[in-house]
Write a protein that holds these residues in place. Structure first.
Motif, PDB file in Angstrom:
ATOM      1  N   ILE A  47      31.970  36.308 -17.861  1.00  0.00           N
ATOM      2  CA  ILE A  47      31.863  35.656 -16.549  1.00  0.00           C
ATOM      3  C   ILE A  47      31.397  34.228 -16.779  1.00  0.00           C
ATOM      4  CG2 ILE A  47      30.671  35.613 -14.333  1.00  0.00           C
ATOM      5  CD1 ILE A  47      30.445  38.636 -14.484  1.00  0.00           C
ATOM      6  N   THR A  48      32.095  33.278 -16.206  1.00  0.00           N
ATOM      7  CA  THR A  48      31.712  31.873 -16.349  1.00  0.00           C
ATOM      8  C   THR A  48      31.095  31.372 -15.056  1.00  0.00           C
ATOM      9  OG1 THR A  48      33.488  31.480 -17.939  1.00  0.00           O
ATOM     10  CG2 THR A  48      32.505  29.546 -16.889  1.00  0.00           C
ATOM     11  N   GLN A  49      29.880  30.876 -15.163  1.00  0.00           N
ATOM     12  CA  GLN A  49      29.196  30.224 -14.058  1.00  0.00           C
ATOM     13  C   GLN A  49      29.299  28.711 -14.238  1.00  0.00           C
ATOM     14  OE1 GLN A  49      28.363  31.729 -11.351  1.00  0.00           O
ATOM     15  NE2 GLN A  49      26.356  32.696 -11.516  1.00  0.00           N
ATOM     16  N   ALA A  50      28.791  27.961 -13.277  1.00  0.00           N
ATOM     17  CA  ALA A  50      28.885  26.499 -13.347  1.00  0.00           C
ATOM     18  C   ALA A  50      28.185  25.938 -14.575  1.00  0.00           C
ATOM     19  CB  ALA A  50      28.319  25.873 -12.079  1.00  0.00           C
ATOM     20  N   GLN A  51      27.047  26.548 -14.959  1.00  0.00           N
ATOM     21  CA  GLN A  51      26.272  26.028 -16.085  1.00  0.00           C
ATOM     22  C   GLN A  51      26.062  27.053 -17.188  1.00  0.00           C
ATOM     23  OE1 GLN A  51      25.292  22.908 -16.528  1.00  0.00           O
ATOM     24  NE2 GLN A  51      26.216  22.254 -14.605  1.00  0.00           N
ATOM     25  N   SER A  52      26.763  28.172 -17.152  1.00  0.00           N
ATOM     26  CA  SER A  52      26.513  29.193 -18.163  1.00  0.00           C
ATOM     27  C   SER A  52      27.719  30.094 -18.353  1.00  0.00           C
ATOM     28  CB  SER A  52      25.299  30.048 -17.771  1.00  0.00           C
ATOM     29  OG  SER A  52      25.576  30.785 -16.586  1.00  0.00           O
ATOM     30  N   ARG A  53      27.707  30.814 -19.477  1.00  0.00           N
ATOM     31  CA  ARG A  53      28.644  31.887 -19.746  1.00  0.00           C
ATOM     32  C   ARG A  53      27.848  33.192 -19.816  1.00  0.00           C
ATOM     33  NH1 ARG A  53      30.603  32.301 -24.536  1.00  0.00           N
ATOM     34  NH2 ARG A  53      32.777  32.888 -24.108  1.00  0.00           N
ATOM     35  N   TRP A  54      28.362  34.231 -19.184  1.00  0.00           N
ATOM     36  CA  TRP A  54      27.750  35.544 -19.281  1.00  0.00           C
ATOM     37  C   TRP A  54      28.640  36.398 -20.182  1.00  0.00           C
ATOM     38  CZ3 TRP A  54      26.299  37.202 -13.590  1.00  0.00           C
ATOM     39  CH2 TRP A  54      25.411  36.265 -13.049  1.00  0.00           C
ATOM     40  N   VAL A  55      28.126  36.756 -21.340  1.00  0.00           N
ATOM     41  CA  VAL A  55      28.903  37.507 -22.324  1.00  0.00           C
ATOM     42  C   VAL A  55      28.450  38.965 -22.286  1.00  0.00           C
ATOM     43  CG1 VAL A  55      29.513  37.720 -24.759  1.00  0.00           C
ATOM     44  CG2 VAL A  55      29.105  35.444 -23.759  1.00  0.00           C
ATOM     45  N   PRO A  56      29.353  39.901 -21.969  1.00  0.00           N
ATOM     46  CA  PRO A  56      28.951  41.308 -21.858  1.00  0.00           C
ATOM     47  C   PRO A  56      28.493  41.870 -23.195  1.00  0.00           C
ATOM     48  CG  PRO A  56      31.329  41.113 -21.800  1.00  0.00           C
ATOM     49  CD  PRO A  56      30.795  39.716 -21.733  1.00  0.00           C
ATOM     50  N   VAL A  57      27.458  42.691 -23.153  1.00  0.00           N
ATOM     51  CA  VAL A  57      26.933  43.340 -24.344  1.00  0.00           C
ATOM     52  C   VAL A  57      26.648  44.800 -24.014  1.00  0.00           C
ATOM     53  CG1 VAL A  57      25.886  41.221 -25.260  1.00  0.00           C
ATOM     54  CG2 VAL A  57      24.532  42.737 -23.789  1.00  0.00           C
ATOM     55  N   ASP A  58      26.483  45.601 -25.044  1.00  0.00           N
ATOM     56  CA  ASP A  58      26.094  46.989 -24.857  1.00  0.00           C
ATOM     57  C   ASP A  58      24.606  47.055 -24.507  1.00  0.00           C
ATOM     58  OD1 ASP A  58      27.099  49.876 -25.349  1.00  0.00           O
ATOM     59  OD2 ASP A  58      25.142  49.790 -26.350  1.00  0.00           O
ATOM     60  N   TRP A  59      24.206  48.145 -23.868  1.00  0.00           N
ATOM     61  CA  TRP A  59      22.804  48.310 -23.518  1.00  0.00           C
ATOM     62  C   TRP A  59      21.902  48.336 -24.748  1.00  0.00           C
ATOM     63  CZ3 TRP A  59      19.939  47.638 -19.387  1.00  0.00           C
ATOM     64  CH2 TRP A  59      20.546  47.624 -18.138  1.00  0.00           C
ATOM     65  N   SER A  60      22.467  48.603 -25.903  1.00  0.00           N
ATOM     66  CA  SER A  60      21.652  48.602 -27.128  1.00  0.00           C
ATOM     67  C   SER A  60      21.090  47.222 -27.442  1.00  0.00           C
ATOM     68  CB  SER A  60      22.473  49.102 -28.317  1.00  0.00           C
ATOM     69  OG  SER A  60      23.599  48.267 -28.540  1.00  0.00           O
ATOM     70  N   ALA A  61      21.679  46.161 -26.858  1.00  0.00           N
ATOM     71  CA  ALA A  61      21.150  44.801 -27.055  1.00  0.00           C
ATOM     72  C   ALA A  61      19.813  44.605 -26.356  1.00  0.00           C
ATOM     73  CB  ALA A  61      22.164  43.776 -26.552  1.00  0.00           C
ATOM     74  N   ILE A  62      19.534  45.447 -25.354  1.00  0.00           N
ATOM     75  CA  ILE A  62      18.262  45.352 -24.621  1.00  0.00           C
ATOM     76  C   ILE A  62      17.285  46.284 -25.321  1.00  0.00           C
ATOM     77  CG2 ILE A  62      17.191  45.392 -22.347  1.00  0.00           C
ATOM     78  CD1 ILE A  62      19.558  43.483 -22.592  1.00  0.00           C
ATOM     79  N   ALA A  63      16.811  45.859 -26.471  1.00  0.00           N
ATOM     80  CA  ALA A  63      16.029  46.731 -27.339  1.00  0.00           C
ATOM     81  C   ALA A  63      14.696  47.148 -26.718  1.00  0.00           C
ATOM     82  CB  ALA A  63      15.790  46.038 -28.684  1.00  0.00           C
ATOM     83  N   GLY A  64      14.138  46.323 -25.847  1.00  0.00           N
ATOM     84  CA  GLY A  64      12.827  46.634 -25.291  1.00  0.00           C
ATOM     85  C   GLY A  64      12.855  47.471 -24.036  1.00  0.00           C
ATOM     86  N   TYR A  76      24.688  41.269 -19.520  1.00  0.00           N
ATOM     87  CA  TYR A  76      25.438  40.119 -20.027  1.00  0.00           C
ATOM     88  C   TYR A  76      24.456  39.160 -20.694  1.00  0.00           C
ATOM     89  CZ  TYR A  76      29.372  41.397 -16.920  1.00  0.00           C
ATOM     90  OH  TYR A  76      30.412  42.044 -16.289  1.00  0.00           O
ATOM     91  N   ARG A  77      24.743  38.744 -21.897  1.00  0.00           N
ATOM     92  CA  ARG A  77      23.932  37.722 -22.562  1.00  0.00           C
ATOM     93  C   ARG A  77      24.249  36.369 -21.939  1.00  0.00           C
ATOM     94  NH1 ARG A  77      25.811  38.360 -27.305  1.00  0.00           N
ATOM     95  NH2 ARG A  77      27.259  36.584 -27.307  1.00  0.00           N
ATOM     96  N   VAL A  78      23.211  35.627 -21.591  1.00  0.00           N
ATOM     97  CA  VAL A  78      23.396  34.307 -20.982  1.00  0.00           C
ATOM     98  C   VAL A  78      23.491  33.265 -22.084  1.00  0.00           C
ATOM     99  CG1 VAL A  78      22.471  32.591 -19.390  1.00  0.00           C
ATOM    100  CG2 VAL A  78      22.112  35.030 -18.931  1.00  0.00           C
ATOM    101  N   GLU A  79      24.541  32.478 -22.039  1.00  0.00           N
ATOM    102  CA  GLU A  79      24.749  31.400 -23.003  1.00  0.00           C
ATOM    103  C   GLU A  79      25.024  30.107 -22.257  1.00  0.00           C
ATOM    104  OE1 GLU A  79      28.105  32.376 -25.389  1.00  0.00           O
ATOM    105  OE2 GLU A  79      27.096  34.008 -26.478  1.00  0.00           O
ATOM    106  N   SER A  80      24.802  29.002 -22.937  1.00  0.00           N
ATOM    107  CA  SER A  80      25.255  27.722 -22.402  1.00  0.00           C
ATOM    108  C   SER A  80      26.773  27.657 -22.514  1.00  0.00           C
ATOM    109  CB  SER A  80      24.616  26.572 -23.174  1.00  0.00           C
ATOM    110  OG  SER A  80      25.032  26.605 -24.529  1.00  0.00           O
ATOM    111  N   LEU A  81      27.362  26.687 -21.874  1.00  0.00           N
ATOM    112  CA  LEU A  81      28.823  26.558 -21.927  1.00  0.00           C
ATOM    113  C   LEU A  81      29.313  26.264 -23.333  1.00  0.00           C
ATOM    114  CD1 LEU A  81      29.447  24.588 -18.600  1.00  0.00           C
ATOM    115  CD2 LEU A  81      29.702  27.043 -19.018  1.00  0.00           C
TER     116      LEU A  81
END
Length: 387
Positions: A60-77, A130-135
């Motif tokens: 998903i692309t937002q105006a100031q970011s990219r949302w990159v889908p990840v598995d729930w295993s990325a949310i380790a905490g 979704y992992r938040v990244e810069s463009l």
């Protein structure tokens, strides 16, 4: 509301002044405002996850970011954090649900009394991280913190209490930007416009600037009959002037070399006649409104989403990166503290700009101010979005 810069000052205590004074970031004045833009339909496919039965959804692309889908295993905490502590903040956001959340918010409300394991299970079943990244695909950003100061105040100007806090003057919207801090104290036209708008008085002009930068504060008010009670000075507008760091000015003028609170305080003590000159370097002023505090445990101040903030579970974000009301997984390992927890995007601030950027609401009072003043560390964010 945003972090001052390096440290923030308390009304009593010295260790955390530098942020507002030395910092280059503007305060996060908590002004309710319009919702940010909500994500459009994803269009970019991504590779399947090794731990899921099918492909992940598109980026998903937002105006100031990219949302990159990840598995729930990325949310380790996730299994270590207690979502029950975040659920009240989530319920607050659901009082003003945006379209994407209208279907799920009734379920969020029903789960308020559920066990932590039931809440985690519901999140995994209904939300996609979704992992938040810069463009340009940077995944690490900056975490700062803000708080709500607690100050002594008087309803009337009297010995020791001579620094006024103002309600918005009449005609504020007709003159943009409005008068600067210096003009408000020196120009007859500005002083006339502020006449009768005094809400209460503080003892210290530096405390008043702290309040202007934070955007809200709790006042221990002495009433005319001598009684004391706690009220909130809440954000009601600004003079639309830019924020400028007075600490930066001291450094640029070669007036100090030690940009710590002791160094700045030493300069103030040696130059009492120049305090106004120092404070006037920041032209930005916030206007306030008084809010009564219900009960012994009042809610936090309202953030930009228009709902009360929750200490330790609300963050300010760039709304062109993350819309208000979005649950966010926040991870930050730094010298001040380690955070791996569920928070809600409920506020914004003029200094909170960029994809992976957040201001962590620490709460009210000196302990919260101590944490907020020292917080400046690396950050990663994941948004949790309806499937």
């Amino acid at each position: 509301m945003t972090n001052f810069l390096l440290l923030r000052w308390p009304s009593a205590g010295a260790a955390w002044l530098v942020a507002a004074i030395v910092g280059t970031l503007a305060g996060c004045a908590m002004a309710p405002s319009h919702q940010g833009a909500w994500p459009e339909t994803p269009t970019t496919p991504t590779a399947p996850s090794a731990t899921t039965s099918g492909p992940l959804p598109p980026v998903i692309t937002q105006a100031q970011s990219r949302w990159v889908p990840v598995d729930w295993s990325a949310i380790a905490g996730l299994d270590q954090d207690n979502p029950q502590e975040a659920w009240p903040a989530w319920q607050q956001s659901c009082l003003r649900p945006a379209p994407a959340w209208k279907r799920l918010c009734p379920e969020v409300q029903k789960l308020a009394g559920a066990s932590a394991s039931a809440q985690r299970q519901w999140m995994r079943q209904n939300l996609q991280p979704y992992r938040v990244e810069s463009l340009d695909q940077r995944t690490e950003g900056l975490l700062t913190s803000y708080y709500e100061p607690v100050l002594n105040a008087s309803r009337q100007a009297r010995a020791g209490f001579a620094v006024p806090l103002y309600a918005p003057p009449n005609g504020l919207a007709q003159r943009k930007p409005w008068y600067t801090r210096q003009e408000m104290e020196t120009l007859p036209a500005a002083r006339q416009a502020l006449r009768g708008k005094e809400l209460m008085y503080l003892a210290d002009p530096v405390d008043a600037m702290v309040l202007h930068i934070q955007g809200s504060g709790l006042m221990n008010v002495t009433e005319p009959d001598g009684r004391q009670r706690m009220v909130r000075m809440a954000y009601a507008g600004t003079n639309d002037q830019p924020y400028k760091s007075i600490g930066r000015w001291l450094l640029d003028q070669n007036l100090i070399r030690d940009a710590s609170w002791p160094g700045i305080k030493d300069w103030i003590n040696r130059n009492p006649s120049r305090v106004n000159e120092l404070l006037w370097q920041n032209p930005r002023v916030v206007f306030f409104k008084e809010e009564a505090l219900p009960g012994e445990n009042p809610p936090g101040p309202k953030g930009a989403q228009g709902v009360p903030l929750t200490a330790g579970r609300s963050i300010a974000v760039d709304r062109s990166s993350i819309p208000y009301g979005t649950p966010v997984w926040l991870r930050s390992q730094g010298p001040v503290t380690s955070l791996d927890k569920l928070v809600l995007a409920q506020d914004t601030g003029t200094a909170i700009v960029g994809a992976v950027r957040a201001d962590y609401y620490a709460g009210s009072g000196p302990a919260a101010g101590e944490l907020a003043g020292r917080m400046k560390q690396p950050l990663q964010l994941w948004v949790l979005w309806p499937k």
